[in-house]
Motif scaffolding. Structure first.
Motif, PDB file in Angstrom:
ATOM      1  N   ASP A  12       0.842  -1.200   0.000  1.00  0.00           N
ATOM      2  CA  ASP A  12       0.000   0.000   0.000  1.00  0.00           C
ATOM      3  C   ASP A  12       0.875   1.246   0.000  1.00  0.00           C
ATOM      4  OD1 ASP A  12      -1.225  -2.308   1.428  1.00  0.00           O
ATOM      5  OD2 ASP A  12      -3.003  -1.055   1.392  1.00  0.00           O
ATOM      6  N   ASN A  13       0.489   2.237  -0.787  1.00  0.00           N
ATOM      7  CA  ASN A  13       1.307   3.444  -0.873  1.00  0.00           C
ATOM      8  C   ASN A  13       0.454   4.655  -1.217  1.00  0.00           C
ATOM      9  OD1 ASN A  13       3.834   4.710  -0.627  1.00  0.00           O
ATOM     10  ND2 ASN A  13       3.963   4.900  -2.839  1.00  0.00           N
ATOM     11  N   ASN A  28       6.953   5.738  -4.817  1.00  0.00           N
ATOM     12  CA  ASN A  28       6.881   4.294  -5.030  1.00  0.00           C
ATOM     13  C   ASN A  28       8.230   3.636  -4.798  1.00  0.00           C
ATOM     14  OD1 ASN A  28       4.159   4.243  -5.649  1.00  0.00           O
ATOM     15  ND2 ASN A  28       4.464   4.370  -7.855  1.00  0.00           N
ATOM     16  N   ALA A  29       9.296   4.312  -5.206  1.00  0.00           N
ATOM     17  CA  ALA A  29      10.627   3.734  -5.051  1.00  0.00           C
ATOM     18  C   ALA A  29      10.974   3.523  -3.580  1.00  0.00           C
ATOM     19  CB  ALA A  29      11.671   4.639  -5.717  1.00  0.00           C
ATOM     20  N   GLU A  30      10.653   4.513  -2.749  1.00  0.00           N
ATOM     21  CA  GLU A  30      10.960   4.367  -1.325  1.00  0.00           C
ATOM     22  C   GLU A  30      10.111   3.275  -0.693  1.00  0.00           C
ATOM     23  OE1 GLU A  30      11.420   7.041   2.767  1.00  0.00           O
ATOM     24  OE2 GLU A  30      10.729   7.989   0.893  1.00  0.00           O
ATOM     25  N   ARG A  31       8.846   3.190  -1.091  1.00  0.00           N
ATOM     26  CA  ARG A  31       7.985   2.122  -0.539  1.00  0.00           C
ATOM     27  C   ARG A  31       8.506   0.750  -0.936  1.00  0.00           C
ATOM     28  NH1 ARG A  31       6.268  -0.571   2.720  1.00  0.00           N
ATOM     29  NH2 ARG A  31       4.168  -1.424   2.905  1.00  0.00           N
ATOM     30  N   ILE A  32       8.983   0.601  -2.150  1.00  0.00           N
ATOM     31  CA  ILE A  32       9.542  -0.686  -2.581  1.00  0.00           C
ATOM     32  C   ILE A  32      10.781  -1.023  -1.767  1.00  0.00           C
ATOM     33  CG2 ILE A  32      10.726  -1.834  -4.502  1.00  0.00           C
ATOM     34  CD1 ILE A  32       8.672  -0.384  -6.356  1.00  0.00           C
ATOM     35  N   ARG A  33      11.638  -0.048  -1.535  1.00  0.00           N
ATOM     36  CA  ARG A  33      12.820  -0.319  -0.704  1.00  0.00           C
ATOM     37  C   ARG A  33      12.415  -0.708   0.722  1.00  0.00           C
ATOM     38  NH1 ARG A  33      14.891   4.029  -4.004  1.00  0.00           N
ATOM     39  NH2 ARG A  33      14.250   5.592  -2.457  1.00  0.00           N
ATOM     40  N   ALA A  61       2.313   0.143  -4.575  1.00  0.00           N
ATOM     41  CA  ALA A  61       3.614   0.441  -5.178  1.00  0.00           C
ATOM     42  C   ALA A  61       4.155  -0.668  -6.066  1.00  0.00           C
ATOM     43  CB  ALA A  61       4.641   0.750  -4.076  1.00  0.00           C
ATOM     44  N   VAL A  62       3.682  -1.893  -5.913  1.00  0.00           N
ATOM     45  CA  VAL A  62       4.317  -3.028  -6.582  1.00  0.00           C
ATOM     46  C   VAL A  62       3.415  -3.585  -7.684  1.00  0.00           C
ATOM     47  CG1 VAL A  62       5.153  -5.397  -6.296  1.00  0.00           C
ATOM     48  CG2 VAL A  62       5.732  -3.650  -4.594  1.00  0.00           C
ATOM     49  N   SER A  63       3.918  -3.555  -8.906  1.00  0.00           N
ATOM     50  CA  SER A  63       3.230  -4.208 -10.019  1.00  0.00           C
ATOM     51  C   SER A  63       3.925  -5.510 -10.418  1.00  0.00           C
ATOM     52  CB  SER A  63       3.167  -3.274 -11.235  1.00  0.00           C
ATOM     53  OG  SER A  63       4.469  -2.920 -11.659  1.00  0.00           O
TER      54      SER A  63
END
Length: 350
Positions: A12-13, A28-33, A61-63
Motif C-alpha cells: 500500500d502506498n 513508489n521507489a521508497e515504498r519498494i525499498r 507500489a508493486v506491479s
C-alpha cells in the motif's frame, strides 16, 4: 504438527494515516525499498513465508512482485517467497513460470506462485484482455501454467492464448516443480477449481467470522477427494488483515486510521458503506476477521482459526492502507518473535 506463520502485503502506498494525523505518501521507489527491508526482517524474525501482491494502480507500489522478492532473496535465508497474488488471467503463463523459476534459482529453492483471478481488474484493459473472458482466461492459463511446471517441452492447445507446439520453457527449477496454489476471496468457483486440480488453496478472510469459511473448505476437500487427490496432502492457508502492538488498546488505536482510509477508497469505488469504529471493533473482536492486539491476543485468535478451519498456514496481512514503516517493522518483529513461539508451542504436540 508444523504450522507455517507468515505475512502478506499489497505494498500500500497512499497518504499515511495515523492516530496523530496525516502524512504525505512515500514515493513508489521508497515504498519498494521499505518492502525489501520488511521481508528481510520477517526472515530474521523466524517467519516462514512472505507473500507480495500485484497491482496496477496508484495506491499500491508493486506491479511486479517477483523483482522485489528477488531483491530480498539475496539477504534472506529461510523464508519462502510468494506472490499474493499473481493475476494469472491477465499475465502469460510462460513468463510467469520463467520469472518464478528465476526467483527460485536466486533464492535457492524458496519461490512459490499464488495465482488468482484478480479482485482488482485494472490489469485486464491495461494488458488488452476482455473482462467478458474472465473465467475462460483463468481456466486456460492455469492449465498451461501447470503443464509448463511439469514439462520442459510443452505441447498445449488454447483458444484465447496462442497454442504451443513442442517448445521448451526455461530456466527449469533445480528441485522439481514450483509450488503453485490458488488464492480466493471465497467464491465457490475457486474452491471447486482448486479441489479439482488438486492444488493448495489460500482463502482471503477480510470480513465476518472466519468460521464461515469452513463450508468453502469442506467443499474444496470434497471435490479434491472426488477427483482422487489425497486431501491430507493439500495445504490450506488463510490470510487476514492484522496488526500487533504491545497492548490491545495501542494496536487498535494505531491500526484503525489506516484501515479506515484504505477501506473508504474501495467503498467509494465499489458502493460499500464507509468504515467506522463500530465496524472495526466488531471485526477486531473474537468473531471478526481482524487480528489486532497484543502478541498474546493475536496468537490465541490465530490458534483458534487454525484449529477451526484445519489450516497448515496462516498469514497476517499488514499493513492495511499506508502506515509508518517503523510501525510495520515493529509488528513484523512481534509476529515472529512473540506470536510465532506461542503458536509453535501450542501445536508442537498436536
Amino acid at each position: 504438527m508444523k504450522i507455517e506463520l507468515g505475512l502478506t502485503s499489497f505494498a500500500d502506498n497512499s497518504d499515511i494515516y495515523t492516530d496523530e494525523g496525516r502524512q504525505s505518501a512515500l514515493s513508489n521507489a521508497e515504498r519498494i525499498r521499505n518492502i525489501i527491508e520488511e521481508i528481510e526482517l520477517a526472515d530474521q524474525s523466524g517467519l516462514d513465508v512472505y507473500g507480495l501482491g500485484e497491482h496496477h494502480r496508484p495506491d499500491y507500489a508493486v506491479s511486479d512482485p517477483v523483482t522485489v522478492l528477488a531483491a530480498a532473496a539475496r539477504n534472506t535465508e529461510h523464508i519462502k517467497l510468494s506472490s499474493a497474488v499473481t493475476v494469472l488471467s491477465s499475465d502469460d503463463p510462460v513468463r510467469v513460470y520463467e520469472r518464478f523459476s528465476t526467483l527460485d534459482a536466486v533464492s535457492n529453492g524458496r519461490a512459490e506462485i499464488m495465482v488468482g483471478r484478480g479482485s482488482f481488474i485494472e490489469s485486464f484493459p491495461l494488458f488488452g484482455y476482455n473482462l467478458n473472458d474472465y473465467e475462460q482466461l483463468f481456466n486456460e492459463k492455469i492449465e498451461l501454467l501447470l503443464n509448463i511446471n511439469q514439462n520442459e517441452i510443452v505441447h498445449w492447445e488454447g483458444q484465447l492464448r496462442a497454442s504451443i507446439d513442442h517448445l521448451g520453457v526455461y530456466p527449469r527449477t533445480e528441485n522439481g516443480p514450483l509450488p503453485i496454489s490458488i488464492a480466493t476471496g471465497g467464491t465457490p468457483e475457486s474452491s471447486l477449481k482448486a479441489g479439482a486440480l488438486g492444488l493448495p488453496i489460500t482463502y482471503a478472510i477480510i470480513g465476518g467470522d472466519p468460521k464461515r469459511f469452513k463450508r468453502n473448505i469442506d467443499m474444496y476437500k470434497a471435490i479434491a477427494d472426488s477427483y482422487g487427490h489425497d486431501i491430507n496432502q493439500l495445504p490450506i492457508a488463510t490470510h487476514s488483515w492484522g496488526y500487533i502492538a504491545e497492548t490491545d488498546e495501542q494496536a487498535k488505536r494505531e491500526f484503525f486510521p489506516s484501515v479506515k482510509a484504505s477501506h473508504d477508497v474501495l467503498a467509494k469505488e465499489r458502493g460499500w458503506a464507509m468504515y467506522d469504529e463500530n465496524s472495526f471493533d466488531r471485526e477486531a473482536g473474537p468473531h471478526g476477521a481482524l487480528y489486532v492486539g497484543s502478541p498474546e491476543t493475536v496468537a490465541h485468535k490465530i490458534i483458534e482459526t487454525i484449529e477451526t478451519l484445519g489450516l497448515s498456514r496462516f498469514m497476517l496481512h499488514t499493513p492495511v492502507g499506508s502506515m509508518p514503516h517503523e510501525k510495520t517493522m515493529h509488528t513484523i518483529k512481534l509476529l515472529g518473535e512473540r506470536v510465532k513461539p506461542i503458536v509453535d508451542k501450542y501445536f508442537e504436540n498436536k
